[in-house]
Write a protein that holds these residues in place. Sequence first.
Motif, short mmCIF file in Angstrom:
data_model
loop_
_atom_site.label_atom_id
_atom_site.label_comp_id
_atom_site.label_asym_id
_atom_site.label_seq_id
_atom_site.Cartn_x
_atom_site.Cartn_y
_atom_site.Cartn_z
N VAL A 1 0.83 -1.20 0.00
CA VAL A 1 0.00 0.00 0.00
C VAL A 1 0.87 1.25 0.00
CG1 VAL A 1 -1.64 1.32 1.36
CG2 VAL A 1 -1.96 -1.12 1.07
N LEU A 2 1.90 1.24 0.87
CA LEU A 2 2.77 2.41 0.97
C LEU A 2 3.44 2.69 -0.37
CD1 LEU A 2 4.47 1.72 4.40
CD2 LEU A 2 2.52 3.15 3.90
N ALA B 1 2.83 5.75 -3.16
CA ALA B 1 3.94 6.62 -3.55
C ALA B 1 4.11 6.63 -5.07
CB ALA B 1 5.22 6.15 -2.87
N LYS C 1 2.22 9.12 -7.08
CA LYS C 1 2.66 10.52 -6.99
C LYS C 1 3.94 10.80 -7.77
CE LYS C 1 1.31 10.46 -2.15
NZ LYS C 1 1.81 10.69 -0.80
N SER D 1 -6.09 15.77 -10.89
CA SER D 1 -5.66 15.45 -9.54
C SER D 1 -6.75 14.68 -8.80
CB SER D 1 -5.26 16.72 -8.77
OG SER D 1 -6.33 17.61 -8.70
N THR D 2 -8.01 14.98 -9.11
CA THR D 2 -9.09 14.22 -8.48
C THR D 2 -9.02 12.75 -8.90
OG1 THR D 2 -10.47 16.19 -8.50
CG2 THR D 2 -11.59 14.10 -8.13
N MET E 1 -6.30 11.19 -9.59
CA MET E 1 -5.20 10.62 -8.81
C MET E 1 -5.66 10.25 -7.41
SD MET E 1 -1.96 13.00 -9.77
CE MET E 1 -0.89 12.21 -8.58
N LEU E 2 -6.46 11.17 -6.83
CA LEU E 2 -6.98 10.92 -5.49
C LEU E 2 -7.80 9.63 -5.49
CD1 LEU E 2 -7.65 11.87 -2.57
CD2 LEU E 2 -9.60 13.07 -3.54
N VAL F 1 -5.64 6.56 -5.52
CA VAL F 1 -5.04 6.26 -4.22
C VAL F 1 -6.10 5.70 -3.26
CG1 VAL F 1 -4.00 7.31 -2.18
CG2 VAL F 1 -3.16 7.90 -4.45
N LEU F 2 -7.30 6.28 -3.31
CA LEU F 2 -8.35 5.81 -2.40
C LEU F 2 -8.67 4.35 -2.67
CD1 LEU F 2 -10.86 8.79 -2.11
CD2 LEU F 2 -9.09 8.05 -0.52
N VAL G 1 -5.98 2.55 -0.86
CA VAL G 1 -5.80 2.77 0.58
C VAL G 1 -7.04 2.38 1.40
CG1 VAL G 1 -5.47 4.53 2.32
CG2 VAL G 1 -4.01 4.49 0.31
N VAL G 2 -8.23 2.70 0.89
CA VAL G 2 -9.42 2.51 1.72
C VAL G 2 -9.63 1.04 2.13
CG1 VAL G 2 -11.94 2.67 1.77
CG2 VAL G 2 -10.57 4.63 1.06
N TRP H 1 -7.49 -1.24 2.41
CA TRP H 1 -6.41 -1.59 3.34
C TRP H 1 -6.68 -1.01 4.73
CZ3 TRP H 1 -2.91 2.21 5.30
CH2 TRP H 1 -1.91 1.69 6.10
N PHE I 1 -4.72 9.84 7.12
CA PHE I 1 -5.27 9.69 5.77
C PHE I 1 -4.65 10.74 4.85
CE2 PHE I 1 -8.51 7.68 3.27
CZ PHE I 1 -8.76 6.55 4.01
N PHE J 1 -1.70 9.99 2.77
CA PHE J 1 -1.86 9.21 1.55
C PHE J 1 -2.43 10.03 0.40
CE2 PHE J 1 -1.78 5.82 4.71
CZ PHE J 1 -0.90 4.95 4.11
N PRO K 1 -2.74 12.31 -2.53
CA PRO K 1 -1.70 12.88 -3.39
C PRO K 1 -1.62 14.40 -3.15
CG PRO K 1 -3.22 11.53 -4.66
CD PRO K 1 -3.79 11.64 -3.30
N VAL L 1 -3.66 17.16 -5.07
CA VAL L 1 -5.02 17.61 -4.76
C VAL L 1 -5.00 18.86 -3.90
CG1 VAL L 1 -7.23 16.88 -3.79
CG2 VAL L 1 -5.75 15.21 -4.86
N GLY M 1 6.25 8.46 1.35
CA GLY M 1 6.27 8.15 -0.09
C GLY M 1 6.92 9.19 -0.96
#
Lengths: 296, 363, 300
Positions: free
Chosen positions: A222-223, A227, A230, A271-272, A274-275, A278-279, A282-283, A285, C135, C138, C140, C143, C300
């Motif tokens: 996850v880590l 990364a 990004k 960027s959204t 990208m978010l 990641v979610l 991550v979520v 996990w 949170f 994590f 990015p 944003v 990261g």
Amino acid sequence: MAASRPNRLFRNLSAKIAAIPMILTALVVFVGGTVWTVAYSFTSSKMLPKWKFVGLDQYERLWETRRWMVSIENLMIYGICMLIFSFVIGFILAALMDQKIRFESTFRTIILYPYALSFIVTGLVWQWVLNPEFGVQHILRSLGWESFNFDPLYNADIAIFGVLIAGLWQGTGLIMVLMLAGLRGIDQEIWKATRVDGIPAWKTYIFIVIPMMRPVFITTLVLVAAAIVKVYDLIVAQTGGGPGIATEMPAKYVYDYMFGGQNLGQGFAASTMMLLAVLIVVVPWAYMEFGSKKRG
Amino acid sequence: MDPSISIKDLNLSFGAVEVINDLNLDVGQGEFLVLLGSSGCGKSTLLNCIAGLLDVSDGQIFIQGKNVTWEEPSKRGIGMVFQSYALYPQMTVEGNLSFGLKNAGFSKAEVAERVANAARILQIEPLLKRKPAALSGGQRQRVAIGRALVRDVDVFLFDEPLSNLDAKLRTDLRAEIKELHQTLHNTMIYVTHDQIEAMTLADRIAIMRGGQILQLDSPKEIYNRPNCKYVADFIGSPSMNFLDGAISLEADGTPTFTCGSGTFSLEGYVFDDAPAAGGAWLGIRPEHIASGEAAASRAIQLQSKVRLVEPLGSDTLVRVMVGEQSFWVRMDGRTDITEGDPLPIGFNPVRCNLFDTKTEIRL
Amino acid sequence: MADVTSTLVGPRGPKPRKILTRNNIMIYGTLIIVSLYYLLPLWVMVMTSLKGMPEIRMGNIFAPPLEITFEPWVKAWSEACTGLNCDGLSRGFWNSVRITVPSVIVSIAIASVNGYALANWRFRGADTFFTILIFGAFIPYQVMLYPIVILLREMGLYGSLTGLIMVHSIFGMPILTLLFRNYFSSLPEELFKAARVDGAGFWRIYFQIMLPMSLPIFVVAMILQVTGIWNDFLFGVIYTKPDLYPMTVQLNNIVNSVQGVKEYNVNMAATLLTGLVPLFIYFVSGKLFVRGIAAGAVKG
């Protein structure tokens, strides 16, 4: 009865005052900033943020842009290769280091040092090492291997792998260290038991140790995955996204549109996305990791 | 005289979990009270509430007649000794002892005098300039006690203070704590899960379970007349033997106990209330069972077979089977009984404790 | 008798150890080859930076210089050009120092007090804020980039060092707070309780009990922050002006500038110069660095 119950708000007052920076950061920057960006990704903001709602227009345009599609494709190739190679290499190195070897700290120091360097330095070094006129290709050809062809800086088809080599060089040491910590966390009596039972070491690793290290693997995964999404500096330094747009990445797309292209809406939408990526990692996990702890 | 500590309707819950449940407790001036129970019974939690280290959900706490429910720990007039000693590692023994006094704004002379006094009582004067890391376990615990002592408070709280020490040292320090109490006459509340500590130290023991006090009595009373089956089972090692059966009343009113091994008169047993017919557990301690020839003189007699022999030196513990039921019997250390021997056992009703099958309360 | 003698012969004493077993050759062989691969770029960097341009054009990037020259280092430090400025990387170096030192101090000060408050003085809602904060580690950065531009502009700090220091403190907060919280939680709770019974308050416990026990974790945090902030590129390029650019940004601008003739030896000297600070910290700190990145992997 005591005179009056002290106001709840003023209990532990010093602790609360000390926590103000954290609370502001969490609420204003992290939550506020994220919500703001997501909200403005539905607007037609160009040079300045402007609250003119256009629905999903920015997203439609984003997914029609060739550069964005190339970025996503690159991220997938880079991400998947990076995860597979860094985990396999990192784990094997960790397992070798765990054989009670001599000079362990020397080897660890050598394999980990690139992680101390910035992506900018990493990118520039590899730009030089892979330079087709002077670097690896040149050397191997001058040694007699005339047909050797590896010029990831000029050849768009393999450019992303040039970045991958640099990324692996910089990041595998970290995986090795985390895996080694995981290996060291395993009860030594397990090893004694397998020795008594006569189970070969490789079998012990595959059937006993790796399953036991599942939590370490998942957390590291996850880590590292978060990364990878990004990744930006490395591209800027090593290839600048080139040749052409062969090594563009989403993070660079965002930066270029937000601060270079004067097209904020596109930057926000990208960027959204990208978010979102990641979610997705991550979520589940976080739910697994912390949700179950609360129940237990 | 007012009680030294008085706790009224205390409740504490962490979220949905109730840790302390409507607890009431009065501790007399100069009393040594031991909170005893298995882990998770709420005894340490209760002590932390008294110390003010945990906020209560409901109820009140009085110390020396003052309501301290919302008071800071340092303002409650208590001293506390912890299991892990909790000495400040970077300060010398002297620094540890004086830290609280300096916080309270005492003058230098006063601090020095009190530290010297406490050091003298605890015989730690040669250690004053040392750091905790350079002390043995027993010395550390003595310094920890000293830290409570210098505060010159009415109430001492001990949170399992001897658990981290080895057996020999524990016995020595236990005696020292008792002597300290006899010298100082402070009120002391002492949390432990060790029944020997509880029995030896306490004026009164509070047996706790599930955030409630089951029984609050002198050690003797708790041992001899436990008020419920849980307490009976908890106190004593090996624990009390139980026979499942029923009480019935003869025509003349004499209560009898019937179980798989027969029916016996309960004459001589002191009932808490008037005896009534119904299901009951009969409890008897291993040390109150006579065996061999001596058994013949007892009112209740059973036939048994030896299963296991555990010589302890001073005594021999023998596990016997009465039908399907397993019994512990404490015998003289010199017995040469072996596994498989038949063994007649017997005891008198006056030594027994009867508990209701359903409510498990003493009858 | 035969039985007795047979117990007297045969193996006795320590089992002989062979050094050149197949296993050992494989293990050390692999590790040495991998190590060479990892060292190669560093070797190339150093060698290139010590050669003159003519020698570079002729030959082999792996070969040691025939004639050692420190010219490229001097040039990289004090003469290399970015745009119109030709005062070398020294400007970026000092900018990075001016950014890193206060950022490290501020971020560690805030995060350590924060972690202490979270570990020992749990108050209502603390866990919620902490969860959001973690949170946030994590999410990015992309944003949050623009909203921070707006925030800084409103405060009049956009483009200033103070603004960048704030940004570093904010983004360092999740991992550092986690680091300190976990450390303070691992200290015996009874120590904290004892101090409260002794009448010490929030700050006194922090300064007199907790701080003196926490030196190692402060060192770990410092290593983490110094390398992290020194290596930062994105925040530096967004939140400062060209004359305040940190070393990484300036380095990138020098090496990747399209004008003029490429001076590879100067470029490599500049790259090495930029990597020197984190490398120095890495080689000096050893195990603590490893501890830091194990915790800092979140970043990261």
